[in-house]
Motif scaffolding. Structure first.
Motif, PDB file in Angstrom:
ATOM      1  N   TYR A 100       0.832  -1.198   0.000  1.00  0.00           N
ATOM      2  CA  TYR A 100       0.000   0.000   0.000  1.00  0.00           C
ATOM      3  C   TYR A 100       0.869   1.250   0.000  1.00  0.00           C
ATOM      4  O   TYR A 100       2.046   1.217   0.332  1.00  0.00           O
ATOM      5  N   ASP A 101       0.247   2.355  -0.380  1.00  0.00           N
ATOM      6  CA  ASP A 101       0.922   3.648  -0.465  1.00  0.00           C
ATOM      7  C   ASP A 101       0.778   4.372   0.868  1.00  0.00           C
ATOM      8  O   ASP A 101      -0.229   5.025   1.125  1.00  0.00           O
ATOM      9  N   GLY A 102       1.789   4.270   1.714  1.00  0.00           N
ATOM     10  CA  GLY A 102       1.750   4.905   3.019  1.00  0.00           C
ATOM     11  C   GLY A 102       1.890   6.416   2.967  1.00  0.00           C
ATOM     12  O   GLY A 102       1.679   7.089   3.968  1.00  0.00           O
TER      13      GLY A 102
ATOM     14  N   CYS B 119       0.011   8.192   0.982  1.00  0.00           N
ATOM     15  CA  CYS B 119      -1.330   8.647   0.582  1.00  0.00           C
ATOM     16  C   CYS B 119      -2.239   8.644   1.803  1.00  0.00           C
ATOM     17  O   CYS B 119      -2.444   7.602   2.423  1.00  0.00           O
TER      18      CYS B 119
ATOM     19  N   CYS C  47      -5.110   6.176   1.465  1.00  0.00           N
ATOM     20  CA  CYS C  47      -4.655   4.787   1.580  1.00  0.00           C
ATOM     21  C   CYS C  47      -4.347   4.435   3.037  1.00  0.00           C
ATOM     22  O   CYS C  47      -4.706   3.352   3.497  1.00  0.00           O
ATOM     23  N   ARG C  48      -3.681   5.349   3.736  1.00  0.00           N
ATOM     24  CA  ARG C  48      -3.361   5.101   5.145  1.00  0.00           C
ATOM     25  C   ARG C  48      -4.630   4.876   5.960  1.00  0.00           C
ATOM     26  O   ARG C  48      -4.699   3.973   6.794  1.00  0.00           O
TER      27      ARG C  48
ATOM     28  N   ILE D 201      -6.185   1.437   4.992  1.00  0.00           N
ATOM     29  CA  ILE D 201      -5.402   0.338   5.551  1.00  0.00           C
ATOM     30  C   ILE D 201      -5.610   0.269   7.066  1.00  0.00           C
ATOM     31  O   ILE D 201      -5.715  -0.823   7.640  1.00  0.00           O
ATOM     32  N   ALA D 202      -5.702   1.417   7.728  1.00  0.00           N
ATOM     33  CA  ALA D 202      -5.956   1.427   9.175  1.00  0.00           C
ATOM     34  C   ALA D 202      -7.286   0.748   9.500  1.00  0.00           C
ATOM     35  O   ALA D 202      -7.390   0.014  10.486  1.00  0.00           O
TER      36      ALA D 202
ATOM     37  N   ARG E 166      -6.756  -3.007   9.037  1.00  0.00           N
ATOM     38  CA  ARG E 166      -5.945  -3.553  10.137  1.00  0.00           C
ATOM     39  C   ARG E 166      -6.761  -3.661  11.416  1.00  0.00           C
ATOM     40  O   ARG E 166      -6.628  -4.631  12.166  1.00  0.00           O
TER      41      ARG E 166
ATOM     42  N   TRP F 205       1.668  -6.407   5.960  1.00  0.00           N
ATOM     43  CA  TRP F 205       1.490  -5.076   5.376  1.00  0.00           C
ATOM     44  C   TRP F 205       2.848  -4.518   4.973  1.00  0.00           C
ATOM     45  O   TRP F 205       3.777  -4.513   5.775  1.00  0.00           O
TER      46      TRP F 205
ATOM     47  N   ASN G 155       4.396  -0.985   3.429  1.00  0.00           N
ATOM     48  CA  ASN G 155       4.246   0.402   3.006  1.00  0.00           C
ATOM     49  C   ASN G 155       5.271   0.643   1.908  1.00  0.00           C
ATOM     50  O   ASN G 155       6.459   0.766   2.178  1.00  0.00           O
TER      51      ASN G 155
ATOM     52  N   ALA H  81       7.674   3.668   2.106  1.00  0.00           N
ATOM     53  CA  ALA H  81       8.659   3.760   3.191  1.00  0.00           C
ATOM     54  C   ALA H  81      10.079   3.595   2.660  1.00  0.00           C
ATOM     55  O   ALA H  81      10.303   2.870   1.687  1.00  0.00           O
TER      56      ALA H  81
END
Length: 138
Positions: free
Chosen positions: A17-19, A21, A24-25, A28-29, A32, A41, A43, A46
């Motif tokens: 995923y694009d951390g 963005c 996206c964050r 994804i949160a 999760r 996961w 990122n 990163a």
């Protein structure tokens, strides 16, 4: 043995995923927090992520990707379906989404969303900055 111990443990699914963005964050949160089974996961934004990415990080940032334990890659709607099937509360949606023609419909919807994503990202950044300014003013 308890029923939980009787269930087979699914092979790991790696989510890329694009951390960087904000949308996206957040998404994804949410996933999760729903505690999916057997998900790792990564990122992609990163530092050093390229070392664990099976594809060029720039390519992974263009679409949502997952990798199965056997190395198979899925992207777009199929990647979301794979993830949904790992989330207990969304497993029904993942199963339903595999029924033809739903995978094709979901992929078409995902492709329509992709050009909107940069605008939505910019909007989310502006909204976050405005909220931060309001908090700092007190």
């Amino acid at each position: 043995m308890t029923a939980a111990l009787d269930r087979p443990v699914p092979a790991p699914l790696t989510v890329f995923y694009d951390g960087a963005c904000p949308l996206c964050r957040r998404e994804i949160a949410v996933y999760r927090a729903l505690r999916p089974h057997g998900v790792r996961w990564v990122n992609v934004a990163a530092p050093g992520a390229a070392a664990v990415c099976p594809l060029d990080p720039a390519q992974l940032l263009q679409r949502f990707h997952v990798r199965w334990a056997d190395g198979r890659m899925e992207s777009g709607a199929r990647a979301f379906i794979a993830l949904w099937r790992r989330v207990p509360r969304l497993a029904w949606l993942g199963r339903m989404a595999t029924v033809p023609p739903l995978p094709l419909v979901l992929e078409a919807a995902y492709r329509l969303f992709l050009p909107l994503r940069p605008r939505l990202q910019a909007w989310a950044q502006r909204r976050k900055a405005a909220a931060l300014r309001r908090r700092c003013r007190g």
